[in-house]
Design an enzyme around this catalytic site. Structure first.
Site, PDB file in Angstrom:
ATOM      1  N   ASN A  27       0.814  -1.214   0.000  1.00 21.63           N
ATOM      2  CA  ASN A  27       0.000   0.000   0.000  1.00 21.63           C
ATOM      3  C   ASN A  27       0.851   1.269   0.000  1.00 21.63           C
ATOM      4  O   ASN A  27       0.363   2.358  -0.281  1.00 21.63           O
ATOM      5  CB  ASN A  27      -0.919   0.020   1.223  1.00 21.63           C
ATOM      6  CG  ASN A  27      -0.159  -0.048   2.527  1.00 21.63           C
ATOM      7  OD1 ASN A  27       0.374  -1.107   2.866  1.00 21.63           O
ATOM      8  ND2 ASN A  27      -0.080   1.051   3.264  1.00 21.63           N
ATOM      9  N   GLY A  29       5.368   2.880   0.013  1.00 22.56           N
ATOM     10  CA  GLY A  29       6.804   2.635  -0.015  1.00 22.56           C
ATOM     11  C   GLY A  29       7.279   1.671  -1.086  1.00 22.56           C
ATOM     12  O   GLY A  29       6.841   1.713  -2.241  1.00 22.56           O
ATOM     13  N   GLY A  31       6.816  -1.545  -1.467  1.00 18.90           N
ATOM     14  CA  GLY A  31       5.796  -2.445  -1.983  1.00 18.90           C
ATOM     15  C   GLY A  31       4.929  -1.775  -3.030  1.00 18.90           C
ATOM     16  O   GLY A  31       4.600  -2.377  -4.063  1.00 18.90           O
ATOM     17  N   TYR A 180      15.249  -5.788  15.510  1.00 20.30           N
ATOM     18  CA  TYR A 180      15.113  -5.618  14.057  1.00 20.30           C
ATOM     19  C   TYR A 180      16.274  -6.295  13.328  1.00 20.30           C
ATOM     20  O   TYR A 180      16.066  -7.043  12.356  1.00 20.30           O
ATOM     21  CB  TYR A 180      15.072  -4.132  13.708  1.00 20.30           C
ATOM     22  CG  TYR A 180      15.045  -3.854  12.216  1.00 20.30           C
ATOM     23  CD1 TYR A 180      13.909  -4.138  11.465  1.00 20.30           C
ATOM     24  CD2 TYR A 180      16.153  -3.305  11.571  1.00 20.30           C
ATOM     25  CE1 TYR A 180      13.871  -3.880  10.101  1.00 20.30           C
ATOM     26  CE2 TYR A 180      16.120  -3.044  10.213  1.00 20.30           C
ATOM     27  CZ  TYR A 180      14.991  -3.338   9.477  1.00 20.30           C
ATOM     28  OH  TYR A 180      14.961  -3.090   8.131  1.00 20.30           O
TER      29      TYR A 180
END
Length: 303
Positions: A27, A29, A31, A180
């Site tokens: 939705n 960035g 992607g 992360y």
């Protein structure tokens, strides 16, 4: 064979007509830019993300930009095994093929929290979620040869350390950046082991580092006051040190469509070039197999 990319940009005009593509977190960035590129290549693109309104908005934008009427949305929450299982069940029932899977969605430096199933958020969303999703979609990918799975990792996998006895950060001081980094190392190890397991099935998988991209990934910046946490906050706040989402998407596009990568699997790419996968912790077959076994147990996936 002519390379499909130069100087970090995909130059190939390869079409994806009749190809079915699934991109998580498309939705915005990286992607979104990947979905836009694939739509321009005439692919049938499925945007999978948690927020249905944002997915619908992205679909509308891509349709306006490309004229494609082959953009679809599905709800998928990678922090929920039940959502992943429901998504996969619906996908396998309603779709007849899957040619490209881009495991793009992810979080960074999230405040300490747990997923619906009780796992540390980075571990759950960045690794266990894509692990379960990919495995549940393997059968439909086997139906057509030439399928590709692209896992979006990060260069910080080099700094990742996996504490096997404390995967959920319950026995030590929580580090958003450390969690992360570990999850991005898991992406590389997952890719390595997956490549071994799907060898001969007509499917390949590779992991990529997109670059330091100016997206909302660092929206929870300020949560990690360590040197590394502060450094990443500084870098993401300097436009001259980051690249655009369009440029950042190039590597995953390259890994998904380049003809020269047809039989390349288990590798790591950045800037549309193959790089050393990392240090010893990212090249350990023993660690990759161990992570796979643990992930199977935690997700309830049967071998």
């Amino acid at each position: 064979m002519v390379r499909s990319a130069s100087r970090g940009w995909v130059r190939s005009a390869v079409k994806l007509t009749n190809k079915n593509v699934l991109i998580t977190g498309a939705n915005a960035g990286l992607g979104y830019e990947t979905a836009l590129d694939f739509a321009e290549r005439d692919a049938r693109v499925i945007i999978a993300c948690r927020d249905e309104s944002k997915a619908a908005a992205a679909k509308e934008q891509i349709q306006k930009a490309t004229g494609s009427q082959k953009i679809f949305t599905r709800r998928l929450d990678l922090s929920s095994f039940s959502s992943i299982r429901q998504f996969s069940e619906d996908f396998n029932r309603t779709e007849d093929r899957l040619d490209i899977l881009i495991n793009n969605a992810g979080i960074m430096k999230h405040p300490q929290a747990k997923t619906e199933d009780g796992f540390e958020m980075h571990f759950g969303v960045n690794h266990l979620g894509p692990f379960l999703l990919t495995n549940l979609l393997l059968d439909i990918m086997k139906t057509n040869k030439g399928g590709r799975i692209v896992n979006v990792s990060s260069i910080v996998n080099y700094l990742g350390r996996i504490k096997w006895s404390d995967l959920n950060w319950e026995k030590r001081r929580y580090s958003p950046m450390g969690a992360y980094n570990a999850s991005k190392l898991m992406n590389v190890l997952f890719t390595r082991e997956l490549a071994n397991r799907i060898r001969g099935l007509g499917i390949t998988t590779n992991s990529i580092h997109p670059g330091v991209v100016n997206t909302t990934l660092n929206r929870t910046g300020g949560q990690d006051l360590s040197i590394m946490g502060r450094l990443t906050d500084f870098i993401f706040n300097q436009n001259f040190l980051t690249i655009s989402p369009k440029q950042g998407a190039q590597c995953q596009i390259y890994a998904a469509i380049a003809p020269e990568l047809q039989n390349v699997s288990g590798k790591y790419f950045s800037g549309c070039r193959k790089l050393p996968v990392g240090f010893w912790n990212a090249t350990s077959s023993k660690s990759a197999a161990r992570l796979w076994k643990i992930s199977e147990e935690l997700t309830g996936l049967k071998s």
